[in-house]
Design a protein around this motif. Structure first.
Motif, mmCIF file in Angstrom:
data_model
loop_
_atom_site.group_PDB
_atom_site.id
_atom_site.type_symbol
_atom_site.label_atom_id
_atom_site.label_comp_id
_atom_site.label_asym_id
_atom_site.label_seq_id
_atom_site.Cartn_x
_atom_site.Cartn_y
_atom_site.Cartn_z
ATOM 1 N N LEU A 197 2.121 4.966 -1.477
ATOM 2 C CA LEU A 197 1.526 6.116 -2.152
ATOM 3 C C LEU A 197 2.351 6.505 -3.371
ATOM 4 O O LEU A 197 1.810 6.813 -4.423
ATOM 5 C CB LEU A 197 1.423 7.304 -1.202
ATOM 6 N N ARG B 125 -4.600 5.518 -10.404
ATOM 7 C CA ARG B 125 -5.887 5.649 -9.718
ATOM 8 C C ARG B 125 -5.810 6.622 -8.543
ATOM 9 O O ARG B 125 -6.850 7.119 -8.069
ATOM 10 C CB ARG B 125 -6.366 4.288 -9.247
ATOM 11 N N ASP B 126 -4.598 6.923 -8.059
ATOM 12 C CA ASP B 126 -4.435 7.858 -6.939
ATOM 13 C C ASP B 126 -4.289 9.304 -7.394
ATOM 14 O O ASP B 126 -4.307 10.222 -6.555
ATOM 15 C CB ASP B 126 -3.209 7.477 -6.101
ATOM 16 N N LYS C 51 -1.761 10.853 5.975
ATOM 17 C CA LYS C 51 -2.059 9.429 5.922
ATOM 18 C C LYS C 51 -1.435 8.636 7.071
ATOM 19 O O LYS C 51 -1.835 7.505 7.337
ATOM 20 C CB LYS C 51 -1.605 8.854 4.574
ATOM 21 N N GLN D 91 0.822 -1.212 0.000
ATOM 22 C CA GLN D 91 0.000 0.000 0.000
ATOM 23 C C GLN D 91 0.859 1.266 0.000
ATOM 24 O O GLN D 91 0.755 2.108 0.878
ATOM 25 C CB GLN D 91 -0.930 -0.022 1.219
#
Length: 452
Positions: free
Chosen positions: A215, A232-233, A261, A213
């Protein structure tokens, strides 16, 4: 005449991302309006096409693994764009070229400059433009706000605040344009060099880390160069940049996303490092000395970049070498053929040649001559033919391979295109006594062979 069109799909995507007309429901007669770009940049509501990208060059390529974003602006001093593109394109295989998209985002609204630069790109990289590998995109003339109204922060001058704010908006626009074109997006700049194996290294690493996961992955330590995101981010990241576009530089804003985050940014360093993957050695090096900000010098270098591979050695058959061209320093033709160095010749003129003669005629499968290297991209052979001397001229069936008779029994079988000459030998030419490269016109630059 350049083809100028609107990317309709991107226009629809921009509208879906930023529309303020959709509401999930009503309560007491009051409509809830979702946050959108028009709240952060209200001037965009004044023109309906303020978010429409202008595709100056492009074939609408989609579905690739990697999308590289290269923003560029008009520079007062040296321009590095062509060298940067040459470095990114250098040594890519045919399959890699088909699985890649390079978007040059011209962050200017001066159409004379835009068209001139697009013509230069088309002239220098015609095959890449035709195939859709290279795109050139600009924003709408109504995209940018009135920069004179920006407030000064961190003690920076008005010019510097404008420069960094515009950079935030440029990167955000480019990210949103690229969001649906590939699996991963890599943010670059227009004044860098890339490692020869950057594509393979990035794709392999991303695939290996696909289940984690993260970024973003950092393929260079400097600023925003070489930062890879999952496509997609990109909407979330771009929206964050839009929210604070006038407040801080973009690399600071990216770090703030990590803070958001991570539960406790001061203590949870392990969690933060998981979101920010670091790849070493670095794959990109900043080379521009003159920043796009007038008067600013960029002397920073990525210490983890290491040394470049400037030639590719091969085990070639024994041969006698001869050339009319004078080499620079120790960069001789013999050292290239022996796999020790590259061959670097002073400016070739019409009639200059390289001859590779074999002690005895021999059967050869094919040939590859690559000119230029990752650091000297522009020193390429152009308008240069590849010729072969058959070992038994009486047995040579010229019409079988559509060859052209040359001088001294040699037959022309190919030519350099975009710095590379590559092909196979027709059976009718076998066995082969010699190969010859012949320069057909005077060159404006030196010529470098990095692979034979």
């Amino acid at each position: 005449m350049l083809f100028v069109a609107l990317d309709k799909m991107s226009t629809v995507l921009f509208s879906l991302l930023f529309t303020d007309k959709w509401s999930p429901g009503k309560s007491g007669g009051q409509t809830f309006i979702l946050p959108n770009i028009y709240i952060y940049m209200p001037h965009l509501t004044q023109h309906q096409d303020s978010l429409v990208p202008n595709v100056v060059l492009g074939r609408g390529r989609r579905g690739v693994s990697l999308v590289l974003g290269v923003p560029t602006v008009k520079r007062n001093k040296q321009n590095y764009l062509l060298s940067t593109l040459g470095s990114l394109l250098y040594g890519l295989t045919a399959s890699q070229q088909q699985d890649l998209l390079i978007i040059v985002f011209m962050a200017e609204t001066d159409w004379d400059f835009v068209n001139s630069t697009a013509e230069t790109i088309s002239r220098n990289f015609p095959a890449e433009v035709r195939s859709g590998l290279l795109e050139v995109v600009t924003p709408s003339q109504y995209y940018y706000p009135d920069f004179s109204k920006l407030r000064k922060t961190f003690g920076d001058s008005k010019e510097r605040v404008k420069w960094r704010t515009k950079q935030n908006l440029d990167f955000s626009f480019l990210m949103l344009y690229a969001r649906d074109k590939g699996t991963y997006y890599v943010q670059l700049e227009d004044d860098l060099v890339a490692k020869a194996d950057y594509y393979e290294s990035m794709k392999n690493y991303a695939n290996q880390q696909a289940s984690k996961q993260w970024l973003f992955v950092e393929f260079s330590q400097l600023g925003f160069i070489g930062k890879m995101f999952r496509s997609r981010d990109l909407p979330m990241i771009a929206e964050f940049f839009f929210m604070f576009h006038a407040d801080k530089p973009i690399d600071w804003l990216l770090d703030h996303i990590l803070w958001v985050k991570v539960c406790n940014p001061e203590k949870d360093k392990q969690q933060k490092s998981a979101l920010k993957q670091v790849f070493k050695p670095s794959l990109f090096q900043h080379v521009g000395l003159h920043s796009s900000l007038s008067g600013k010098l960029q002397k920073l270098k990525d210490k983890d970049f290491g040394k470049q591979t400037l030639h590719r050695p091969h085990s070639n058959p024994q041969a006698e070498l001869n050339t009319s061209m004078k080499h620079y320093q120790q960069h001789s033709l013999q050292r290239l053929y022996d796999g020790l160095d590259f061959f670097w010749a002073l400016t070739p003129v019409c009639g200059d040649y390289i001859v590779i003669s074999f002690p005895k005629p021999m059967h050869l499968k094919g040939y590859l001559f690559r000119s230029g290297n990752i650091e000297t991209v522009s020193d390429k052979f152009s308008n240069t033919t590849v010729e072969v001397l058959p070992g038994n001229v009486s047995n040579c069936v010229v019409h079988v391979c559509s060859c052209v008779d040359s001088v001294g029994g040699f037959i022309t079988i190919g030519a350099f295109e975009n710095g590379i000459a590559e092909g196979v030998f027709d059976e009718g030419l076998q066995p082969i006594s010699a190969l010859r490269l012949v320069v057909q016109s005077d060159s404006d630059v030196w010529a470098l062979l990095s692979e034979v």
